[in-house]
Scaffold this active site. Sequence first.
Site, PDB file in Angstrom:
ATOM      1  N   MET A 152      -4.149  -6.909  -7.114  1.00 42.79           N
ATOM      2  CA  MET A 152      -3.759  -8.059  -7.935  1.00 42.79           C
ATOM      3  C   MET A 152      -4.938  -8.971  -8.277  1.00 42.79           C
ATOM      4  O   MET A 152      -4.846 -10.190  -8.156  1.00 42.79           O
ATOM      5  CB  MET A 152      -2.649  -8.850  -7.228  1.00 42.79           C
ATOM      6  CG  MET A 152      -1.407  -8.042  -6.993  1.00 42.79           C
ATOM      7  SD  MET A 152      -0.924  -7.098  -8.455  1.00 42.79           S
ATOM      8  CE  MET A 152       0.832  -7.127  -8.305  1.00 42.79           C
ATOM      9  N   ARG A 172     -18.224 -12.826  -9.673  1.00 50.17           N
ATOM     10  CA  ARG A 172     -19.411 -12.035 -10.048  1.00 50.17           C
ATOM     11  C   ARG A 172     -20.209 -11.619  -8.815  1.00 50.17           C
ATOM     12  O   ARG A 172     -20.622 -10.471  -8.686  1.00 50.17           O
ATOM     13  CB  ARG A 172     -20.322 -12.823 -10.998  1.00 50.17           C
ATOM     14  CG  ARG A 172     -19.885 -12.811 -12.453  1.00 50.17           C
ATOM     15  CD  ARG A 172     -19.816 -11.403 -13.022  1.00 50.17           C
ATOM     16  NE  ARG A 172     -21.080 -10.867 -13.469  1.00 50.17           N
ATOM     17  CZ  ARG A 172     -21.478 -10.814 -14.734  1.00 50.17           C
ATOM     18  NH1 ARG A 172     -20.728 -11.290 -15.675  1.00 50.17           N
ATOM     19  NH2 ARG A 172     -22.637 -10.268 -15.047  1.00 50.17           N
ATOM     20  N   ILE A 224      -8.156  -9.334 -11.267  1.00 50.50           N
ATOM     21  CA  ILE A 224      -8.674  -8.768 -12.520  1.00 50.50           C
ATOM     22  C   ILE A 224     -10.177  -8.569 -12.388  1.00 50.50           C
ATOM     23  O   ILE A 224     -10.911  -9.515 -12.111  1.00 50.50           O
ATOM     24  CB  ILE A 224      -8.321  -9.675 -13.722  1.00 50.50           C
ATOM     25  CG1 ILE A 224      -6.785  -9.730 -13.866  1.00 50.50           C
ATOM     26  CG2 ILE A 224      -8.961  -9.147 -15.004  1.00 50.50           C
ATOM     27  CD1 ILE A 224      -6.295 -10.707 -14.909  1.00 50.50           C
ATOM     28  N   LEU A 225     -10.614  -7.331 -12.544  1.00 55.98           N
ATOM     29  CA  LEU A 225     -12.041  -7.016 -12.414  1.00 55.98           C
ATOM     30  C   LEU A 225     -12.779  -7.439 -13.691  1.00 55.98           C
ATOM     31  O   LEU A 225     -12.218  -7.374 -14.787  1.00 55.98           O
ATOM     32  CB  LEU A 225     -12.206  -5.508 -12.181  1.00 55.98           C
ATOM     33  CG  LEU A 225     -11.592  -4.999 -10.867  1.00 55.98           C
ATOM     34  CD1 LEU A 225     -11.419  -3.487 -10.900  1.00 55.98           C
ATOM     35  CD2 LEU A 225     -12.426  -5.420  -9.666  1.00 55.98           C
ATOM     36  N   GLY A 264       0.787  -1.243   0.000  1.00 53.39           N
ATOM     37  CA  GLY A 264       0.000   0.000   0.000  1.00 53.39           C
ATOM     38  C   GLY A 264       0.813   1.283   0.000  1.00 53.39           C
ATOM     39  O   GLY A 264       0.321   2.321   0.444  1.00 53.39           O
ATOM     40  N   ASP A 275      -4.346  -4.053 -18.585  1.00 54.17           N
ATOM     41  CA  ASP A 275      -3.270  -3.063 -18.753  1.00 54.17           C
ATOM     42  C   ASP A 275      -3.260  -2.426 -20.143  1.00 54.17           C
ATOM     43  O   ASP A 275      -2.189  -2.098 -20.675  1.00 54.17           O
ATOM     44  CB  ASP A 275      -1.902  -3.713 -18.463  1.00 54.17           C
ATOM     45  CG  ASP A 275      -1.796  -4.225 -17.039  1.00 54.17           C
ATOM     46  OD1 ASP A 275      -2.429  -3.632 -16.143  1.00 54.17           O
ATOM     47  OD2 ASP A 275      -1.090  -5.221 -16.809  1.00 54.17           O
ATOM     48  N   HIS A 294       0.783   0.893 -13.186  1.00 55.52           N
ATOM     49  CA  HIS A 294       1.446  -0.346 -13.588  1.00 55.52           C
ATOM     50  C   HIS A 294       2.960  -0.099 -13.670  1.00 55.52           C
ATOM     51  O   HIS A 294       3.397   0.910 -14.217  1.00 55.52           O
ATOM     52  CB  HIS A 294       0.905  -0.798 -14.950  1.00 55.52           C
ATOM     53  CG  HIS A 294       1.458  -2.119 -15.374  1.00 55.52           C
ATOM     54  ND1 HIS A 294       1.033  -3.316 -14.823  1.00 55.52           N
ATOM     55  CD2 HIS A 294       2.431  -2.436 -16.264  1.00 55.52           C
ATOM     56  CE1 HIS A 294       1.710  -4.303 -15.366  1.00 55.52           C
ATOM     57  NE2 HIS A 294       2.565  -3.808 -16.249  1.00 55.52           N
ATOM     58  N   ASN A 337       1.621   3.052  -2.565  1.00 52.76           N
ATOM     59  CA  ASN A 337       0.930   3.998  -3.457  1.00 52.76           C
ATOM     60  C   ASN A 337      -0.323   4.556  -2.788  1.00 52.76           C
ATOM     61  O   ASN A 337      -0.654   5.727  -2.964  1.00 52.76           O
ATOM     62  CB  ASN A 337       0.551   3.320  -4.777  1.00 52.76           C
ATOM     63  CG  ASN A 337       1.705   3.339  -5.764  1.00 52.76           C
ATOM     64  OD1 ASN A 337       2.099   4.400  -6.244  1.00 52.76           O
ATOM     65  ND2 ASN A 337       2.258   2.168  -6.047  1.00 52.76           N
TER      66      ASN A 337
HETATM   67  C1  GAR Z   1       3.394  -1.260  -7.479  1.00 52.90           C
HETATM   68  O1  GAR Z   1       4.661  -1.347  -8.035  1.00 52.90           O
HETATM   69  C2  GAR Z   1       2.339  -1.283  -8.558  1.00 52.90           C
HETATM   70  O2  GAR Z   1       2.710  -0.595  -9.712  1.00 52.90           O
HETATM   71  C3  GAR Z   1       2.235  -2.751  -8.816  1.00 52.90           C
HETATM   72  O3  GAR Z   1       2.289  -3.351  -7.552  1.00 52.90           O
HETATM   73  C4  GAR Z   1       3.065  -2.518  -6.677  1.00 52.90           C
HETATM   74  C5  GAR Z   1       2.233  -2.219  -5.452  1.00 52.90           C
HETATM   75  O4  GAR Z   1       3.000  -1.570  -4.486  1.00 52.90           O
HETATM   76  N1  GAR Z   1       1.037  -3.075  -9.522  1.00 52.90           N
HETATM   77  C6  GAR Z   1       0.930  -4.073 -10.371  1.00 52.90           C
HETATM   78  O5  GAR Z   1       1.852  -4.820 -10.641  1.00 52.90           O
HETATM   79  C7  GAR Z   1      -0.431  -4.227 -11.003  1.00 52.90           C
HETATM   80  N2  GAR Z   1      -0.361  -5.060 -12.137  1.00 52.90           N
HETATM   81  P1  GAR Z   1       2.307  -0.841  -3.266  1.00 52.90           P
HETATM   82  O6  GAR Z   1       1.317  -1.838  -2.643  1.00 52.90           O
HETATM   83  O7  GAR Z   1       3.430  -0.536  -2.315  1.00 52.90           O
HETATM   84  O8  GAR Z   1       1.609   0.381  -3.755  1.00 52.90           O
END
Ligand code: GAR
Length: 201
Positions: free
Chosen positions: A95, A71, A97-98, A20, A150, A114, A22
């Site tokens: 992680m 669903r 897919i919706l 988390g 993506d 991404h 981000n």
């Molecule tokens: C991030 O690097 C994000 O871009 C990636 O997972 C990480 C999450 O980090 N997302 C994907 O790979 C989606 N396909 P975080 O939980 O520290 O934000």
Amino acid sequence: MVMLIGYNKVRTAVFISGSGSNLKSLIKFSKTKNSPISINMIISNNSKAKGLNYGKTFKIKRKIFKFNKKRLVEEKLLFTLRKNQINMICLAGFMEILTKNFIKKFKGKILNIHPSLLPKYKGLNTHQRALNNNERYSGCTVHFVNQKLDSGKIIIQKKVKISKNETKVSLAKKILIQEHKLYPKAILKVFSLQRKNQFRS
Ligand code: GAR
């Protein structure tokens, strides 16, 4: 894209699965005067996601949805989001897919970050694949979510140079630092474009 604009910030849910970081950067951004969004919910498919702790720290509602019967779970999730008047979704290391059905219901209102320079390296294990191909650069992308993984319209990207002795771990770290800056920038860009369009009509 139809979203509320004006005095009120757009009520946003952030979807996470892991650490988390981000999410944390989005929460910090949302608290600035400049931010067009507020973070009102944290959704996770993983009850052990470390990022859920930010909900506690920042007093943001958290909900866990186990995606076993997709669903059905998504119907419940949609209900919760509507009940909480959520108008925008930011996927941040989510992680799962919706389904097309879910995405349709929030058409043009779901963003994702991404860790690659899309359209290169969609899906998982992006850093190792970039290294295997001897790429000189990788980076990160914020894009709208559409029904193909993506593949939605790109909002903004940041290039990151790959060093000589780069490993997937060091590259992931470098890119993550950029992700934290890029997601808020992407949100500002989405809203400034929208405002311009509104002025036009
Ligand atoms: C991030 O690097 C994000 O871009 C990636 O997972 C990480 C999450 O980090 N997302 C994907 O790979 C989606 N396909 P975080 O939980 O520290 O934000």
